[in-house]
Design a protein around this motif. Structure first.
Motif, short mmCIF file in Angstrom:
data_model
loop_
_atom_site.label_atom_id
_atom_site.label_comp_id
_atom_site.label_asym_id
_atom_site.label_seq_id
_atom_site.Cartn_x
_atom_site.Cartn_y
_atom_site.Cartn_z
N THR A 53 0.18 3.00 -8.69
CA THR A 53 0.13 3.54 -10.04
C THR A 53 -1.21 4.18 -10.36
O THR A 53 -1.29 5.07 -11.19
N ALA A 54 -2.27 3.76 -9.70
CA ALA A 54 -3.60 4.33 -9.98
C ALA A 54 -3.72 5.73 -9.41
O ALA A 54 -4.19 6.65 -10.09
N GLN A 55 -3.30 5.90 -8.16
CA GLN A 55 -3.45 7.21 -7.50
C GLN A 55 -2.21 8.07 -7.60
O GLN A 55 -2.26 9.27 -7.40
N GLY A 56 -1.07 7.43 -7.87
CA GLY A 56 0.17 8.18 -7.89
C GLY A 56 0.72 8.48 -6.53
O GLY A 56 1.67 9.25 -6.39
N THR A 57 0.16 7.88 -5.50
CA THR A 57 0.64 8.10 -4.12
C THR A 57 1.98 7.43 -3.95
O THR A 57 2.17 6.28 -4.35
N THR A 58 2.91 8.14 -3.33
CA THR A 58 4.27 7.62 -3.15
C THR A 58 4.63 7.48 -1.68
O THR A 58 4.10 8.20 -0.82
#
Length: 126
Positions: A53-58
């Motif tokens: 959630t911090a970086q938005g990396t999926t």
């Protein structure tokens, strides 16, 4: 009290779409890893998609890449899973989960998660 509440499941025909939601309360959403998991009858729970959630990396399981999209609305503390081109093998109970911290691609592993929702059923017919 931490709560994760899934919604949006249902029954669709193959090729159809559904969007799952996971409403989060009781903790600060940012800084967590969030994941979507599914479990079919008689099978182990498997990671479908997850996000830092911090970086938005999926991250996605190979079986859903190109068909499913995980996203978040930080203002609403809500996690989503858009599921397109659904297949009968996507059938199962879908759960969202949360754990504090970033784990990279390990966020697809159910063993790292501390908090779980109750699940929402997805049934895809051929």
């Amino acid at each position: 009290q931490v709560q994760l509440v899934e919604s949006g499941g249902g029954s669709v025909q193959a090729g159809g779409s559904l969007r799952l939601s996971c409403a989060v309360s009781g903790f600060r959403y940012s800084g967590y890893s969030m994941g979507w998991f599914r479990q079919a009858p008689g099978k182990e729970r498997e990671g479908v998609a997850c996000i830092s959630t911090a970086q938005g990396t999926t991250y996605y399981d190979d079986s859903v890449k190109g068909r499913f999209t995980i996203s978040q609305d930080n203002a609403k503390n809500t996690l989503y899973l858009q599921m397109n081109s659904l297949k009968p093998e996507d059938t199962g109970m879908y759960y969202c989960a949360a754990v504090l911290g970033g784990y990279g691609s390990y966020c697809l592993r159910n063993t790292i998660y501390r908090y779980w929702g109750q699940g929402t059923q997805v049934t895809v017919s051929s």
